[in-house]
Design an enzyme around this catalytic site. Structure first.
Site, short mmCIF file in Angstrom:
data_model
loop_
_atom_site.label_atom_id
_atom_site.label_comp_id
_atom_site.label_asym_id
_atom_site.label_seq_id
_atom_site.Cartn_x
_atom_site.Cartn_y
_atom_site.Cartn_z
CE LYS A 96 -2.21 -1.28 3.75
NZ LYS A 96 -1.72 -2.71 3.76
CB THR A 97 3.62 2.31 1.99
OG1 THR A 97 2.78 2.09 3.20
CG2 THR A 97 4.46 3.44 2.21
CG ASP A 141 0.54 3.24 6.99
OD1 ASP A 141 -0.45 2.48 6.41
OD2 ASP A 141 1.58 2.56 7.43
CB THR A 190 -4.37 -3.41 8.33
OG1 THR A 190 -4.56 -2.63 9.76
CG2 THR A 190 -3.24 -3.06 7.78
NE ARG A 249 6.03 -4.69 5.24
CZ ARG A 249 5.01 -3.81 5.89
NH1 ARG A 249 4.44 -4.17 7.11
NH2 ARG A 249 4.68 -2.77 5.18
#
Length: 373
Positions: A96-97, A141, A190, A249
């Site tokens: 997302k980032t 975020d 999230t 990740r």
């Protein structure tokens, strides 16, 4: 009267500058773009920023999101307008980032990033929005953790590109609308269910991330290995992909550890044997389950007869926070078909027993427990 008003406006400007400075905003040129990022705590996954793709063509996976976003970005550029506000939903580590930063690169715009917990007071948000340049992509975020006062200020900023600011106190207090440059807000969460409906409806583009396939993760691992100047065999990349919980990740973190093992035990090339031995040392199995994942399953089986058991009780039994259990561990266990969420609690499936090498005993659904059972 006008003199007092001007002094109050100057005071607001000073507060805005101080608030922007308090967020540790730093600037760094990248591809002739003035990228602005708040200094956030670094971890092993973000230690090598070069692994992050910079453009949509380099972003692997999430095909539908990429195709739609490409259309929206191109249309906004042709109209010379900021992109509509973008809302990104999905578990941690899915990009997302990264996608928010890519959006800024594709638009040729400045990029500012912060997290909702860092915005403590309305003046913090005012400090950022009053200093941005036109078209800036502003990324928040964990947006579900915004405080109500900041969220309400954000409503007007998103729709009217103005800030409501109260000047003075008591009977002399008055509200001033201060215009700000048009910008694109990118919110990531999230927990979409915890984001208020008024905030959700102000986002024009809503995209939901899915877990990555093994093939997509293998491609990401190969790309990252090439950037790290590390040779890797195809079968080793696929095994790592299967052990990465469907998350880039995690895949990049596993790759770094396999690179260490390959350097220490071999010639630097990541082979299937090196990967198998390395995953065993890290206690990661063929499904990507780590020590705590197996502890969750075993706790439900041994302590609660396979379930059902509530999330709070389960979290206490394994010594983990309930939020961590629900946000990090459970989504992947559910996706793998190892546990089920029911109205009564969590239940371990037959597949989990098989994976752990335990005998599965079906419960007699026809018999009801008595009051004293």
């Amino acid at each position: 009267m006008k003199k007092d008003f001007d002094s109050d406006i100057n005071e607001f400007s000073q507060i805005a500058e101080q608030a922007a400075g308090s967020l540790n905003i730093v600037r760094a040129d990248s591809s002739n773009l003035n990228i602005v990022r708040a200094e956030l705590p670094s971890d092993d996954d973000s230690a090598d920023g070069s692994l992050r793709p910079k453009m949509l063509d380099e972003f692997l996976g999430q095909k539908e999101i990429k195709e739609n976003l490409s259309v929206f970005i191109q249309a906004a550029r042709e109209r010379r307008e900021p992109l509509d506000h973008l809302f990104l939903i999905g578990p941690p580590g899915l990009g997302k980032t990264t996608l928010a930063e890519i959006t800024a690169h594709e638009l040729g715009a400045d990029f500012k990033v912060t997290s909702a917990p860092a915005l403590d007071k309305p003046k913090d948000l005012a400090g950022i929005l009053s200093t941005i340049s036109p078209g800036t992509v502003f990324f928040i975020d964990e947006i579900h953790r915004l405080k109500p006062a900041i969220e309400e200020m954000l409503y007007i900023a998103m729709e009217d590109f103005e800030l409501d600011w109260v000047i003075g106190q008591g009977a002399a207090a008055r509200t001033v609308r201060i215009p700000i440059p048009k910008f694109t807000l990118v919110g990531a969460t999230t927990k979409a269910g915890m984001v208020s409906k008024p905030l959700q409806t102000r986002f024009g583009i809503i995209q939901r991330f899915n877990f990555y396939t093994h093939e997509e993760l293998a491609s990401i691992i190969k790309r990252s290995a090439a950037i790290l100047n590390t040779k890797i065999d195809d079968d080793a990349a696929l095994l790592m992909a299967k052990s990465s919980r469907g998350t880039p990740r995690v895949a990049n973190r596993v790759l770094r550890r396999m690179r260490d093992f390959a350097q220490f035990y071999g010639d630097g090339r990541i082979t299937l044997k090196i990967t198998q031995d390395g995953l065993k040392k890290l206690q990661i199995d063929s499904l990507g389950l780590e020590h705590y994942d197996r502890e969750i399953l075993l706790s439900i089986i041994k302590n609660f007869g396979g379930g059902p058991v509530g999330a709070e009780t389960l979290a206490i039994s394994i010594g983990e926070a309930q939020d961590t259990l629900e946000d990090y561990y459970e989504p992947y266990l559910i996706q793998c078909g190892l546990i089920q969420r029911t109205p009564r609690g969590r239940i371990v499936t037959a597949k989990a027993y098989e994976h752990l090498g335990l005998d599965y005993k079906t419960k007699d659904s026809g018999s009801q427990p008595s009051l004293f059972d």
